[in-house]
Scaffold this active site. Sequence first.
Site, PDB file in Angstrom:
ATOM      1  N   TYR A  90       0.810  -1.220   0.000  1.00 57.12           N
ATOM      2  CA  TYR A  90       0.000   0.000   0.000  1.00 57.12           C
ATOM      3  C   TYR A  90       0.841   1.267   0.000  1.00 57.12           C
ATOM      4  CZ  TYR A  90       1.389  -0.294   4.839  1.00 57.12           C
ATOM      5  OH  TYR A  90       2.143  -0.395   5.975  1.00 57.12           O
TER       6      TYR A  90
ATOM      7  N   GLU B 186      11.140  -4.106   5.710  1.00 58.06           N
ATOM      8  CA  GLU B 186      10.083  -3.565   6.567  1.00 58.06           C
ATOM      9  C   GLU B 186      10.445  -3.570   8.055  1.00 58.06           C
ATOM     10  OE1 GLU B 186       7.968  -1.914   5.225  1.00 58.06           O
ATOM     11  OE2 GLU B 186       7.338  -2.763   3.331  1.00 58.06           O
TER      12      GLU B 186
END
Length: 173
Positions: free
Chosen positions: A13, A89
């Site tokens: 996203y 991440e």
Amino acid sequence: MSDNPKKTLIFCYGTLKQDFANHFLMQDLISHNDCDFIGAYVTNNNLPLVIGPYGVPFLLNLPGSSRHRVRGELYSVSDSGLRRLDELEGITLGHYERLPITLTPKNGGDSAVVEAEAYYAHRSFAEEMWRKSGEEGYDAYTVELGMNYVRKDLRPKDRSLRDEIALFVHRID
């Protein structure tokens, strides 16, 4: 070696999407057959998408808190590709955690629900991040929002992202 190695569906996203700062990793994974682009998808649930320090986007695992379903891209990723995404991440550093998410195709043509995983802001700061954002989020990480993103290699080396998040959520504007 198996001809069909296990793949995990990953919902992107933010900066991993096409035309954004970290998409180079997805391109590298695709070029090594560790990833396939599936298409444009949207979250089934309304979820907060906020921007933190350095313009970093965070999806918050607070279903129903936001008025937005979040738009993004779905990829099928191999186990080795998943390890590289987890590293980017900051899974072991407590930046994000990879958790289940339900999605539907953005075009609505095939209304089947898809079970995937997404990188959510770590639960240890998600609620504070939501409060700091004024409990207002976005329905998509856009080019305009992406212009404020600072790549990891350009950030100060004397503080971690966790340190910056703590400063960010406690800073009085």
